[in-house]
Design an enzyme around this catalytic site. Structure first.
Site, mmCIF file in Angstrom:
data_model
loop_
_atom_site.group_PDB
_atom_site.id
_atom_site.type_symbol
_atom_site.label_atom_id
_atom_site.label_comp_id
_atom_site.label_asym_id
_atom_site.label_seq_id
_atom_site.Cartn_x
_atom_site.Cartn_y
_atom_site.Cartn_z
ATOM 1 C CB SER A 124 37.472 13.300 10.286
ATOM 2 O OG SER A 124 38.582 13.429 9.413
ATOM 3 C CE1 TYR A 148 41.173 11.771 12.267
ATOM 4 C CE2 TYR A 148 40.767 11.826 14.629
ATOM 5 C CZ TYR A 148 40.560 12.344 13.359
ATOM 6 O OH TYR A 148 39.734 13.421 13.190
ATOM 7 C CE LYS A 152 37.130 12.257 14.987
ATOM 8 N NZ LYS A 152 36.418 13.081 15.960
HETATM 9 C C1 WQD Z 1 47.551 18.688 4.270
HETATM 10 C C2 WQD Z 1 48.461 18.650 3.050
HETATM 11 C C3 WQD Z 1 50.246 17.070 3.222
HETATM 12 C C4 WQD Z 1 52.323 19.094 6.496
HETATM 13 C C5 WQD Z 1 44.692 15.515 8.395
HETATM 14 C C6 WQD Z 1 43.890 14.383 8.954
HETATM 15 C C7 WQD Z 1 42.441 14.677 8.833
HETATM 16 C C8 WQD Z 1 42.121 16.012 9.439
HETATM 17 C C9 WQD Z 1 43.005 17.103 8.863
HETATM 18 C C10 WQD Z 1 41.256 15.618 11.647
HETATM 19 C C11 WQD Z 1 48.849 17.249 2.642
HETATM 20 C C12 WQD Z 1 50.789 18.496 3.158
HETATM 21 C C13 WQD Z 1 51.399 18.758 5.518
HETATM 22 C C14 WQD Z 1 53.645 19.452 6.122
HETATM 23 C C15 WQD Z 1 53.055 19.143 3.819
HETATM 24 N N1 WQD Z 1 42.265 15.966 10.846
HETATM 25 N N2 WQD Z 1 51.772 18.799 4.214
HETATM 26 N N3 WQD Z 1 53.961 19.460 4.786
HETATM 27 O O1 WQD Z 1 46.660 15.045 6.047
HETATM 28 O O2 WQD Z 1 44.955 16.405 4.721
HETATM 29 O O3 WQD Z 1 44.409 15.658 7.028
HETATM 30 O O4 WQD Z 1 44.353 16.699 9.075
HETATM 31 O O5 WQD Z 1 40.151 15.288 11.323
HETATM 32 O O6 WQD Z 1 41.754 13.645 9.499
HETATM 33 O O7 WQD Z 1 44.171 13.229 8.178
HETATM 34 O O8 WQD Z 1 46.096 17.436 6.678
HETATM 35 O O9 WQD Z 1 47.459 19.397 7.196
HETATM 36 O O10 WQD Z 1 48.437 17.088 7.639
HETATM 37 O O11 WQD Z 1 48.163 17.889 5.282
HETATM 38 O O12 WQD Z 1 53.366 19.162 2.617
HETATM 39 O O13 WQD Z 1 54.551 19.749 6.976
HETATM 40 O O14 WQD Z 1 49.682 19.333 3.361
HETATM 41 O O15 WQD Z 1 51.048 16.189 2.455
HETATM 42 O O16 WQD Z 1 48.922 17.192 1.220
HETATM 43 P P1 WQD Z 1 45.590 16.067 6.020
HETATM 44 P P2 WQD Z 1 47.592 17.967 6.796
#
Ligand code: WQD
Length: 349
Positions: A124, A148, A152
């Site tokens: 990841s 998490y 990894k």
């Molecule tokens: C994306 C963007 C949030 C939800 C995570 C894990 C990573 C990988 C992918 C496994 C960010 C914004 C999110 C919401 C929002 N998983 N957001 N409102 O955090 O980039 O990565 O998932 O490998 O390891 O860390 O993904 O989809 O949670 O967030 O504004 O309700 O969307 O702040 O900028 P992230 P995400």
């Protein structure tokens, strides 16, 4: 080739299985169905027209997993089984280290015992230092900010050391950025069992009225519109990257990591706008505070995967949003049918 796919009934795993079968390979799926269900296996078979064998096995159940290795001989393992929630890992690090790290060690012990020398590992982008300069290259500093992510990273280090000790072993580490979308058939995709943590699944629940409006976690970042920037990659492109990694692993020994992203960053607000335009639908959202632990900007340099694996992501953000929504509508229909079957409406006499 015959490939063991751990976590093959999951969101990404099922897409990888479809691509493997479309390429004419045989596969065996082990999955503990903790974050998936057997309906995905049926859909993999109906989409590809191929038979799939599977076992409800947790990779930490060494005896059960050994039965699979004793029964079939595998050319490679594509290892996707594992827990993947950042927030859950903070509450329950013990389970995350056990399932992710110890589970992988048990899997590799059996691979060595049964002469399987190739593994493709689902890593990841979260292994990168939170302040990595974008576009992030594979040589960037590795320092994760959650239990998490640290599982990894620990697994990546385990494979690097294993390959040093066993030069004939091949480990390909695929660093996923933000996988989104669904199979273009609309028949299979992400099926979160709880409140979705990730952006697009929550956005679609908000659009369908299943959950309150989407909260945009902060619009005061130093970005084009203040919202966070991420590298969204279509899950079908991601799956195709695993096939390229499999062929690479068959030809090369040692441990190698590759970014799998689109190579382009889009902001949260840009994704919302693209989703609304692509599907001609309103997205209810409001601006909230930043989510603790979030980084402002993350997107990949995918040159290495392009040049060495010969992999090229093809789908754009509009297609990701259209494929995701097509599946969400199908899922809502399936859940309505299931609800009627489970709770048939009382016939008025
Ligand atoms: C994306 C963007 C949030 C939800 C995570 C894990 C990573 C990988 C992918 C496994 C960010 C914004 C999110 C919401 C929002 N998983 N957001 N409102 O955090 O980039 O990565 O998932 O490998 O390891 O860390 O993904 O989809 O949670 O967030 O504004 O309700 O969307 O702040 O900028 P992230 P995400």
């Amino acid at each position: 080739m015959r490939v063991l796919v751990t976590g093959g009934a999951g969101y990404i795993g099922s897409m990888v299985c479809i691509e493997l079968l479309n390429e004419g390979h045989e596969l065996f799926i082990v999955d503990n169905f903790s974050n998936s269900d057997a309906s995905a296996i049926t859909k993999i078979m109906s989409i590809t027209g191929k038979m799939v064998q599977y076992a409800n096995v947790d990779i930490t159940d060494r005896n059960a997993l050994e039965v699979v290795f004793r029964t079939y001989s595998f050319d490679s393992v594509i290892h996707l089984a594992g827990k993947k929630s950042v927030t859950e890992s903070i509450e329950n690090p013990l389970q995350y280290y056990y399932d992710n790290l110890i589970g992988t060690v048990m899997l590799v012990q059996l691979m060595q015992q049964y002469g399987v020398h190739s593994i493709i590992f689902s890593s990841s982008a979260t292994v990168y230092h939170p302040e990595s300069i974008c576009p992030i290259q594979e040589i960037a500093e590795l320092k994760s900010s959650s239990p998490y992510g640290r599982t990894k990273l620990a697994i990546e280090n385990f494979f690097r050391e294993l390959c040093d000790a066993h030069p004939t072993f091949s480990a390909v580490l695929l660093r996923y950025f933000n996988p989104i979308g669904a199979h273009s058939s609309g028949e299979i995709g992400e099926k979160p069992l709880e409140v979705p943590n990730n952006l697009l699944p929550y956005l679609m629940d908000a659009v369908s009225g299943k959950r309150p409006p989407l909260e945009v976690f902060g619009n005061d970042y130093d970005t084009i519109d203040g919202s966070g920037i991420r590298d969204f990659i279509h899950v079908e492109d991601l799956a195709k990257g695993h096939i390229k990694a499999l062929y690479y692993s068959m030809e090369h020994m040692g441990c190698e990591s590759f970014n799998l992203g689109s190579g382009t960053g889009y902001s949260v607000l840009q994704l919302i706008e693209t989703f609304a335009t692509a599907n001609k639908i309103e997205v209810p959202y409001n601006i909230g505070n930043r989510r603790p632990g979030d980084i402002a900007i993350s997107f990949a340099d995918i040159t290495k995967a392009q040049q060495i694996l010969g992999w090229q992501p093809l789908k754009n953000l509009t297609e990701m949003c259209q494929d995701a929504w097509r599946w969400q509508l199908k899922l809502l229909q399936e859940q309505r049918v299931e609800a009627q079957i489970v709770y048939p409406t009382k016939k008025t006499v």
